[in-house]
Design a protein around this motif. Structure first.
Motif, PDB file in Angstrom:
ATOM      1  N   GLU A  37     -72.499  92.561  59.963  1.00 35.88           N
ATOM      2  CA  GLU A  37     -71.362  93.118  60.007  1.00 35.88           C
ATOM      3  C   GLU A  37     -71.495  94.702  59.939  1.00 35.88           C
ATOM      4  N   ASP A  64     -63.641  95.691  59.379  1.00 37.56           N
ATOM      5  CA  ASP A  64     -62.557  95.537  58.437  1.00 37.56           C
ATOM      6  C   ASP A  64     -62.787  94.903  57.257  1.00 37.56           C
ATOM      7  N   GLU A  65     -61.642  94.610  56.485  1.00 38.60           N
ATOM      8  CA  GLU A  65     -62.018  93.949  54.794  1.00 38.60           C
ATOM      9  C   GLU A  65     -62.603  92.797  55.140  1.00 38.60           C
ATOM     10  N   HIS A  66     -62.297  91.852  55.748  1.00 40.47           N
ATOM     11  CA  HIS A  66     -62.996  90.370  55.985  1.00 40.47           C
ATOM     12  C   HIS A  66     -64.683  90.980  56.216  1.00 40.47           C
ATOM     13  N   ALA A  67     -64.790  91.634  56.988  1.00 41.28           N
ATOM     14  CA  ALA A  67     -66.271  92.200  57.319  1.00 41.28           C
ATOM     15  C   ALA A  67     -66.897  92.846  56.316  1.00 41.28           C
ATOM     16  N   LYS A  69     -66.449  92.181  52.997  1.00 40.04           N
ATOM     17  CA  LYS A  69     -66.303  91.199  51.818  1.00 40.04           C
ATOM     18  C   LYS A  69     -67.464  90.201  52.266  1.00 40.04           C
ATOM     19  N   ARG A  70     -67.780  90.164  53.796  1.00 37.22           N
ATOM     20  CA  ARG A  70     -69.084  89.101  54.197  1.00 37.22           C
ATOM     21  C   ARG A  70     -70.383  90.001  54.107  1.00 37.22           C
ATOM     22  N   TYR A  71     -70.085  91.404  54.177  1.00 40.30           N
ATOM     23  CA  TYR A  71     -71.145  92.263  53.863  1.00 40.30           C
ATOM     24  C   TYR A  71     -71.589  92.348  52.496  1.00 40.30           C
ATOM     25  N   GLU A  73     -71.085  90.126  50.145  1.00 46.25           N
ATOM     26  CA  GLU A  73     -71.635  88.966  49.789  1.00 46.25           C
ATOM     27  C   GLU A  73     -73.008  88.342  50.455  1.00 46.25           C
TER      28      GLU A  73
END
Length: 97
Positions: A37, A64-67, A69-71, A73
């Motif tokens: 990400e 973006d915000e989804h990326a 969050k993945r980063y 986590e």
């Protein structure tokens, strides 16, 4: 894009050459190749010595915000950040650019 900035301050009595700090720095430097990400990644020690200065900085970017969050986590990020919990405190800013 989201800019993710983190500023770290070593705890009292902890020096940059402490083996835990050296390992923590290495763990952060290796994140760029481990977390897909991350669109941009840099980390470094502060070169100034002022009372208000932090010791270490991360400047990174994700799509973006989804990326983001993945980063956050991602197991490699969790492991690296976990090392720093032992010897530092930090502040974070995430903002669109």
């Amino acid at each position: 894009m989201i800019r993710h900035l983190v500023l770290f301050r070593l705890n009292d009595g902890v020096e940059r050459d402490d083996p835990r700090v050296v390992a923590g720095d290495r763990a952060f430097r290796e994140l760029a190749g481990q977390v897909p990400e991350l669109e941009f990644w840099e980390c470094a020690w502060n070169i100034t010595d002022r009372p208000i200065a932090y010791d270490y900085a991360i400047n990174s970017a994700v799509a973006d915000e989804h990326a983001l969050k993945r980063y956050i986590e991602h197991p490699a990020h969790q492991a690296a950040a976990g090392q720093w919990r032992e010897f530092a405190t930090w502040v974070i800013a995430d903002y669109p650019f």
